[in-house]
Design an enzyme around this catalytic site. Structure first.
Site, PDB file in Angstrom:
ATOM      1  N   LEU A   1       0.853  -1.182   0.000  1.00 17.88           N
ATOM      2  CA  LEU A   1       0.000   0.000   0.000  1.00 17.88           C
ATOM      3  C   LEU A   1       0.893   1.237   0.000  1.00 17.88           C
ATOM      4  CD1 LEU A   1      -2.767  -0.742   2.700  1.00 17.88           C
ATOM      5  CD2 LEU A   1      -2.943  -1.001   0.215  1.00 17.88           C
ATOM      6  N   ASP A   2       0.415   2.321  -0.609  1.00 18.93           N
ATOM      7  CA  ASP A   2       1.124   3.593  -0.532  1.00 18.93           C
ATOM      8  C   ASP A   2       1.232   4.044   0.921  1.00 18.93           C
ATOM      9  OD1 ASP A   2       1.269   3.720  -3.285  1.00 18.93           O
ATOM     10  OD2 ASP A   2      -0.412   5.114  -3.509  1.00 18.93           O
ATOM     11  N   ARG A   3       2.209   4.917   1.177  1.00 18.31           N
ATOM     12  CA  ARG A   3       2.414   5.443   2.525  1.00 18.31           C
ATOM     13  C   ARG A   3       1.128   6.061   3.095  1.00 18.31           C
ATOM     14  NH1 ARG A   3       7.021   8.392   5.040  1.00 18.31           N
ATOM     15  NH2 ARG A   3       8.110   8.373   3.049  1.00 18.31           N
TER      16      ARG A   3
ATOM     17  N   ARG B   1      -6.923   6.070  -7.532  1.00 10.03           N
ATOM     18  CA  ARG B   1      -6.718   7.520  -7.501  1.00 10.03           C
ATOM     19  C   ARG B   1      -6.927   8.125  -8.891  1.00 10.03           C
ATOM     20  NH1 ARG B   1      -0.925   7.756  -4.767  1.00 10.03           N
ATOM     21  NH2 ARG B   1      -1.239  10.031  -4.904  1.00 10.03           N
TER      22      ARG B   1
END
Length: 341
Positions: free
Chosen positions: A138-140, A240
């Site tokens: 997962l992204d930060r 996104r």
């Protein structure tokens, strides 16, 4: 074996587990390649001073690293300056797997030159007898379910399940605007966003990778909407980018729903008043709500859920999104390196 006169495991330090690509290299050579801003001679000096140690033996600069060996680093800039954060909540665990509710702001694995505590290291410290590895990332800024494996067979099985699209992923996002529809599918191939100055930015591209996301409205607020997103493909930044294409970008997204100059200003000048006002929230409000997957041993489906985090729940409950003036923003250079991997 600890050999340094003053370095102990009770002091904050960085742990490196030697994997296939590092095994067989000289210790000082590997470390200078892993951290290119530090020279081989500097690492040789630190090894001699006991600032870099091995759990298994007295380490020398010329020592040939062994598969499975653990190195500990106390060197300035590469090691943490304080103790680890609390391990995030465990959502599911058995002898094969472990699922964690990752908070926003935490990396899943270390990136960049500066030290930051990462989920993988915390879980390896928590379960030292298991071979802990990530099965996905997962992204930060994204919170929610992260699935880790506890041995090699489990990791191979789970990565194969992700690659063959046998894993069902559900995300919740707080988006800008009041969405008029109840459900819709966005099927738009993704590639580099045409005309964008930001290399990582994805957009609709007829020659890009096929991508499909199903979206469903869960709740409407005065100026925002909580949307459930189910990606049927696994493209970089898919949710996104697809929400931006749908006209409802995620609240707090620094890259999507903004002109390029906002992201570039953040990189060049940090968190200016203009950037804070345009982004509107300290992180993109995206949460990995659930994973459903075939268990690598039994083949039976397992579903793991993570509750909506407090920052997003507050908006759903009617709070106006805020970004306190004193709030910090993570190093965007490290974030770019993380998202590019």
């Amino acid at each position: 074996m600890l050999t340094g006169a003053t370095m102990t495991r009770d002091q904050p330090h960085r742990v490196l587990n030697i994997r296939d690509r590092a095994a067989g290299r000289r210790a000082d050579t590997f470390l200078s390649l892993r951290f290119p801003s530090t020279s081989r001679s500097t690492f040789a000096k630190w090894i001699k001073e006991g600032m870099v140690q091995s759990d298994d033996r007295t380490l020398k600069p010329s020592s040939v690293l062994r598969l499975g060996e653990t190195l500990r680093i106390w060197s300035p800039g590469l090691a943490p300056t304080d103790g680890p954060p609390p391990t995030p909540p465990i959502l599911f665990e058995d002898e094969w797997l472990l699922a964690i509710d990752k908070p926003a702001g935490m990396l899943v694995h270390p990136v960049g030159q500066r030290y930051a505590w990462a989920l993988i290291g915390l879980v390896r410290e928590l379960r030292p007898d298991a071979r802990i590895d990530l099965s996905h990332r997962l992204d930060r800024d994204t919170s929610g379910v992260v699935l880790l494996t506890k041995h090699e067979d489990a990791n191979r099985a789970m990565k194969a399940a992700f690659q063959s699209r046998k894993v069902s992923k559900t995300y919740h996002a707080v988006v800008r605007g009041v969405v008029p529809w109840e459900e819709r599918a966005v099927e738009a191939p993704l590639g580099h966003k045409m005309g964008s100055e930001v290399q990582l930015r994805r957009g609709e591209d007829p020659e890009g990778d096929s991508a499909l996301t199903h979206m469903k409205v869960l709740s409407r607020m005065a100026a925002h909407t909580l949307v459930e997103c189910r990606p049927f493909t696994g493209r970089t930044h898919q949710i996104r980018a697809h929400l931006e294409i749908a006209g409802f970008p995620i609240l707090g997204d620094k890259l999507y729903g903004q002109p390029d100059n906002v992201f570039l200003e953040l990189l060049d000048h940090g968190l200016t008043d203009r950037v804070r006002a345009l982004i509107g929230f300290p992180r993109h409000a995206l949460h990995a709500q659930s994973l459903a997957f075939p268990h690598p041993k039994s083949g039976q489906m397992v579903k793991v859920r993570a509750p909506l985090p407090a920052d997003m729940q507050a908006i759903v409950d009617g709070a106006v999104p805020t970004w306190a003036a004193e709030a910090a923003v993570e190093d965007e250079v490290d974030t770019i390196e993380e998202e590019a991997e």
